[in-house]
Motif scaffolding. Structure first.
Motif, mmCIF file in Angstrom:
data_model
loop_
_atom_site.group_PDB
_atom_site.id
_atom_site.type_symbol
_atom_site.label_atom_id
_atom_site.label_comp_id
_atom_site.label_asym_id
_atom_site.label_seq_id
_atom_site.Cartn_x
_atom_site.Cartn_y
_atom_site.Cartn_z
ATOM 1 N N HIS A 127 -4.290 4.873 -9.617
ATOM 2 C CA HIS A 127 -3.760 6.087 -10.233
ATOM 3 C C HIS A 127 -3.204 5.744 -11.609
ATOM 4 O O HIS A 127 -2.599 4.680 -11.786
ATOM 5 C CB HIS A 127 -2.631 6.700 -9.401
ATOM 6 C CG HIS A 127 -3.050 7.208 -8.057
ATOM 7 N ND1 HIS A 127 -3.182 6.385 -6.966
ATOM 8 C CD2 HIS A 127 -3.367 8.455 -7.646
ATOM 9 C CE1 HIS A 127 -3.558 7.102 -5.929
ATOM 10 N NE2 HIS A 127 -3.684 8.357 -6.306
ATOM 11 N N LEU A 128 -3.375 6.649 -12.547
ATOM 12 C CA LEU A 128 -2.747 6.539 -13.861
ATOM 13 C C LEU A 128 -1.748 7.680 -14.003
ATOM 14 O O LEU A 128 -2.047 8.832 -13.652
ATOM 15 C CB LEU A 128 -3.785 6.642 -14.984
ATOM 16 C CG LEU A 128 -4.957 5.658 -14.949
ATOM 17 C CD1 LEU A 128 -5.879 5.913 -16.141
ATOM 18 C CD2 LEU A 128 -4.471 4.210 -14.955
ATOM 19 N N VAL A 129 -0.556 7.366 -14.501
ATOM 20 C CA VAL A 129 0.459 8.390 -14.750
ATOM 21 C C VAL A 129 0.519 8.658 -16.247
ATOM 22 O O VAL A 129 0.635 7.735 -17.055
ATOM 23 C CB VAL A 129 1.844 7.946 -14.230
ATOM 24 C CG1 VAL A 129 2.893 9.019 -14.530
ATOM 25 C CG2 VAL A 129 1.791 7.674 -12.727
ATOM 26 N N ILE A 161 -1.712 15.130 -9.837
ATOM 27 C CA ILE A 161 -0.614 15.342 -8.905
ATOM 28 C C ILE A 161 0.719 15.305 -9.649
ATOM 29 O O ILE A 161 0.980 14.363 -10.402
ATOM 30 C CB ILE A 161 -0.624 14.247 -7.811
ATOM 31 C CG1 ILE A 161 -1.984 14.215 -7.116
ATOM 32 C CG2 ILE A 161 0.484 14.468 -6.800
ATOM 33 C CD1 ILE A 161 -2.235 12.948 -6.321
ATOM 34 N N PRO A 162 1.579 16.315 -9.475
ATOM 35 C CA PRO A 162 2.910 16.261 -10.092
ATOM 36 C C PRO A 162 3.677 15.034 -9.605
ATOM 37 O O PRO A 162 3.779 14.788 -8.399
ATOM 38 C CB PRO A 162 3.579 17.551 -9.609
ATOM 39 C CG PRO A 162 2.460 18.446 -9.159
ATOM 40 C CD PRO A 162 1.387 17.532 -8.666
ATOM 41 N N THR A 163 4.229 14.248 -10.538
ATOM 42 C CA THR A 163 4.948 13.018 -10.195
ATOM 43 C C THR A 163 6.169 12.896 -11.082
ATOM 44 O O THR A 163 6.060 12.531 -12.250
ATOM 45 C CB THR A 163 4.037 11.781 -10.373
ATOM 46 O OG1 THR A 163 2.860 11.933 -9.575
ATOM 47 C CG2 THR A 163 4.751 10.502 -9.965
ATOM 48 N N GLY A 164 7.323 13.240 -10.537
ATOM 49 C CA GLY A 164 8.572 13.094 -11.277
ATOM 50 C C GLY A 164 8.563 13.741 -12.643
ATOM 51 O O GLY A 164 9.105 13.197 -13.598
ATOM 52 N N GLY A 165 7.946 14.893 -12.775
ATOM 53 C CA GLY A 165 7.881 15.576 -14.061
ATOM 54 C C GLY A 165 6.674 15.220 -14.902
ATOM 55 O O GLY A 165 6.427 15.831 -15.936
ATOM 56 N N GLU A 166 5.891 14.217 -14.469
ATOM 57 C CA GLU A 166 4.675 13.842 -15.168
ATOM 58 C C GLU A 166 3.463 14.121 -14.278
ATOM 59 O O GLU A 166 3.597 14.741 -13.228
ATOM 60 C CB GLU A 166 4.725 12.367 -15.583
ATOM 61 C CG GLU A 166 5.992 11.952 -16.324
ATOM 62 C CD GLU A 166 6.223 12.704 -17.629
ATOM 63 O OE1 GLU A 166 5.341 13.462 -18.057
ATOM 64 O OE2 GLU A 166 7.296 12.525 -18.225
ATOM 65 N N SER A 167 2.281 13.643 -14.679
ATOM 66 C CA SER A 167 1.054 13.877 -13.915
ATOM 67 C C SER A 167 0.431 12.552 -13.512
ATOM 68 O O SER A 167 0.229 11.671 -14.361
ATOM 69 C CB SER A 167 0.045 14.685 -14.739
ATOM 70 O OG SER A 167 0.517 15.984 -15.008
ATOM 71 N N SER A 168 0.114 12.415 -12.246
ATOM 72 C CA SER A 168 -0.575 11.224 -11.735
ATOM 73 C C SER A 168 -2.025 11.596 -11.463
ATOM 74 O O SER A 168 -2.301 12.594 -10.794
ATOM 75 C CB SER A 168 0.103 10.744 -10.447
ATOM 76 O OG SER A 168 -0.572 9.642 -9.902
ATOM 77 N N SER A 202 0.817 -1.222 0.000
ATOM 78 C CA SER A 202 0.000 0.000 0.000
ATOM 79 C C SER A 202 0.846 1.266 0.000
ATOM 80 O O SER A 202 0.477 2.274 -0.617
ATOM 81 C CB SER A 202 -0.927 0.003 1.224
ATOM 82 O OG SER A 202 -1.835 -1.067 1.168
ATOM 83 N N SER A 203 1.999 1.230 0.684
ATOM 84 C CA SER A 203 2.793 2.445 0.843
ATOM 85 C C SER A 203 3.486 2.895 -0.432
ATOM 86 O O SER A 203 4.031 4.001 -0.469
ATOM 87 C CB SER A 203 3.833 2.254 1.960
ATOM 88 O OG SER A 203 3.208 2.102 3.216
ATOM 89 N N GLN A 204 3.503 2.094 -1.481
ATOM 90 C CA GLN A 204 4.049 2.562 -2.754
ATOM 91 C C GLN A 204 2.934 2.931 -3.731
ATOM 92 O O GLN A 204 3.216 3.313 -4.861
ATOM 93 C CB GLN A 204 4.946 1.492 -3.387
ATOM 94 C CG GLN A 204 4.196 0.314 -3.997
ATOM 95 C CD GLN A 204 5.073 -0.565 -4.869
ATOM 96 O OE1 GLN A 204 6.269 -0.334 -5.000
ATOM 97 N NE2 GLN A 204 4.480 -1.590 -5.461
ATOM 98 N N ASN A 205 1.694 2.817 -3.291
ATOM 99 C CA ASN A 205 0.566 3.068 -4.188
ATOM 100 C C ASN A 205 -0.351 4.176 -3.693
ATOM 101 O O ASN A 205 -1.507 4.257 -4.096
ATOM 102 C CB ASN A 205 -0.236 1.777 -4.382
ATOM 103 C CG ASN A 205 0.528 0.732 -5.172
ATOM 104 O OD1 ASN A 205 1.025 1.010 -6.255
ATOM 105 N ND2 ASN A 205 0.658 -0.472 -4.613
ATOM 106 N N SER A 206 0.175 5.025 -2.821
ATOM 107 C CA SER A 206 -0.642 6.132 -2.308
ATOM 108 C C SER A 206 -0.641 7.287 -3.307
ATOM 109 O O SER A 206 0.055 7.252 -4.328
ATOM 110 C CB SER A 206 -0.087 6.611 -0.965
ATOM 111 O OG SER A 206 1.081 7.393 -1.166
ATOM 112 N N SER A 207 -1.380 8.331 -2.972
ATOM 113 C CA SER A 207 -1.383 9.531 -3.813
ATOM 114 C C SER A 207 -0.139 10.380 -3.603
ATOM 115 O O SER A 207 0.100 11.322 -4.360
ATOM 116 C CB SER A 207 -2.627 10.378 -3.533
ATOM 117 O OG SER A 207 -3.805 9.682 -3.872
ATOM 118 N N GLY A 208 0.638 10.062 -2.568
ATOM 119 C CA GLY A 208 1.814 10.866 -2.261
ATOM 120 C C GLY A 208 1.462 12.206 -1.642
ATOM 121 O O GLY A 208 2.272 13.134 -1.629
#
Length: 533
Positions: A255-257, A281-288, A53-59
């Protein structure tokens, strides 16, 4: 962090005071909270740290504004204060972020209502963030040109926080800090049996483990077990023969990136067709984009066709036609379960979608085992403190000395000194400033070791993976200190590669094979094939 083999050797030679089962956010926070004590502590996880679960949150590190809808004012106040504490403790890893909540022209009454709600939210958080404000449609058109103009969007802007480098990296940093305080932490070590025995000299758990890497069975002893297995906590209790008042039910979140289409400095939010808030949500230069909220019966989930259709349909309703997305625009997908704590008396849950992520700590009356139900990233500090108190009562050591300030990264002065030194040493290496800021976020004071290698070794400054400016020196450090046992550990949980590139793009990256050789040596071929097939 010491090597896995060395930590395994120490584990077999030690009778533990505390064994923590689960390397997600709950287990990591407990390990860090008690690592400064005299207790002999180990944390184990059946796969890699933060791989469920902890790698699949919204951050998101947020105060739970949505819980105001169901009247959970005290919970929102708690979460908001915990958010503030995390922002103070981890200023380089957690960033205050503006959230822009969109309303179309037909929802102006709801917009006013939400605007007053964000002020109440701000007050519950002690006024520690930037104030809410109304945003007119003319400004939104300038800020977010990808939005459909026909909707006439206006907005409400308020503040919460986000993890700069993602959830899995933050969890790993907590575990790494615990190991620097003499705790042990070992991944790919599955608990297969828990047997509690009492005798004249005391009592202990005999724990059977299976080493997934070396394919060996081992046995250890511990006085107390902390069940921080997240969605698998009920399974661990069943294995131990422990009955509890609480249990977990599961909600799937997806979530989809996709390629970035929104301002990277803010989170864009709008209401989906089922009335829930959706986030970009900003994610490493992309959008989640996400998240969904689907009741499921077990821990194993995956992204299905309905999830993709639901997310893309709702997103495309707010985007202008040139920016609308299809299945081919998806870079990566995340699917995880949220373990929600409920009483075993509640056989029928009438208001499943109103359940919160609050955590509950239950200590067994018959055995020295502590179970953490529920929980989320924002409440990790409280989880660590609460469980630490329970451990002290089990071990009859209420006066044992703990570090009061067990949380946090090195102070701003230390960070500034590192960045100044990096700048002065690296002028002739032609390396970007952003690299050194990331090194600090990832490794804290250990970043000095990487800096020395970059400066002193002939090929240390060579950039192997230019997409995140990862040097040879950093890869050497990761191999020796980050317990990367499989390629997925590196590209999914120690970095953001697997979120921001699809598998084909990853395999085509010029430096990927070389990085694999540096990390795994003679095992590079098998580790590469294991991930890419």
């Amino acid at each position: 962090m010491q090597s896995r083999d060395l930590q395994l050797k120490q584990l077999l030679e030690t009778d533990l005071d505390v064994l923590i089962i689960g390397g997600g956010i709950n287990g990591a926070s407990v390990a860090t909270a008690i690592s400064s004590s005299e207790y002999r502590v180990a944390l184990v996880d059946k796969t890699d740290f933060s791989s469920q679960s902890s790698q699949n949150s919204s951050g998101l590190i947020w105060g739970g504004i949505k819980y105001l809808q169901s009247g959970k004012v005290f919970l929102v106040r708690q979460l908001s204060r915990q958010r503030n504490a995390l922002m103070r403790a981890y200023p380089s890893q957690i960033s205050e972020t503006r959230f822009l909540l969109l309303f179309d022209k037909e929802n102006w009454i709801k917009r006013r209502f939400v605007y007053f709600g964000t002020w109440f939210y701000w007050l519950l958080g002690g006024g520690r963030t930037d104030r809410p404000r109304l945003v007119k449609k003319e400004e939104i058109r300038q800020l977010e040109p990808a939005l459909a103009r026909k909707n006439g969007f206006t907005g409400v802007e308020y503040s919460d926080a986000t993890l700069v480098d993602g959830d899995a990296r933050f969890v790993f940093n907590l575990i790494d800090k615990a190991t620097r305080n003499s705790s042990l932490a070992i991944n790919y070590l599955t608990v297969t049996g828990l047997n509690f025995t009492r005798h004249e000299g005391g009592s202990a758990w005999c724990v059977s483990l299976f080493d997934e890497i070396n394919q060996k069975k081992i046995t250890i002893n511990t006085r107390v077990v902390v069940n921080a297995a997240g969605p698998f906590a009920d399974n661990i209790n069943q294995l131990a023969g422990v009955n509890t008042k609480y249990r977990h039910v599961f909600s799937k979140g997806v979530h989809l990136v996709v390629k970035r289409f929104a301002d990277p400095g803010r989170v864009l939010s709008f209401f989906s067709s089922d009335g829930r808030p959706f986030f970009v949500i900003p994610t490493g230069g992309e959008s989640s984009i996400g998240t969904t909220d689907t009741k499921v019966c077990n821990q194993d989930t995956h992204v299905d066709e309905m999830d993709r259709e639901f997310i893309l349909t709702n997103l495309n309703k707010v985007l202008a036609k040139p920016f609308q997305l299809s299945l081919t625009d998806i870079i990566s997908e995340r699917s995880g379960v949220r373990p929600l704590a409920v009483s075993r008396k509640n056989e029928e849950l009438k208001n499943f979608f109103h359940l919160s992520r609050r955590h509950l700590i239950e200590s067994s009356k018959d055995f020295p085992i502590i179970t953490i139900f529920g929980g989320k990233l924002t409440s990790c500090l409280e989880v660590g403190t609460d469980v630490r108190r329970e451990i002290s009562s089990f071990l009859d050591s209420p006066n044992i000395l703990f570090q009061n300030h067990w949380l946090g990264e090195p102070d701003a002065k230390t960070m500034s000194e590192f960045l100044d030194l990096a700048g002065s040493m690296m002028n002739h290496k032609n390396l970007p400033d952003a690299l050194f800021k990331r090194l600090w976020r990832y490794y804290g004071e250990d970043a000095y070791n990487i800096l020395i290698k970059i400066n002193s070794e002939p090929d240390g400054s060579a950039i192997i993976l230019k997409e995140f400016d990862i040097t040879r020196a950093e890869l050497d450090f990761i191999r020796e200190n980050q317990m990367v046992m499989k390629l997925e550990d590196f590209i999914r949980r120690r970095t953001l590669f697997a979120l921001t590139f699809n598998k084909q793009e990853l395999s085509d990256l010029p430096g990927m094979w070389q990085a694999c050789e540096i990390l795994f040596g003679d095992l590079a071929g098998s580790r590469y094939d294991e991930y890419f097939g």
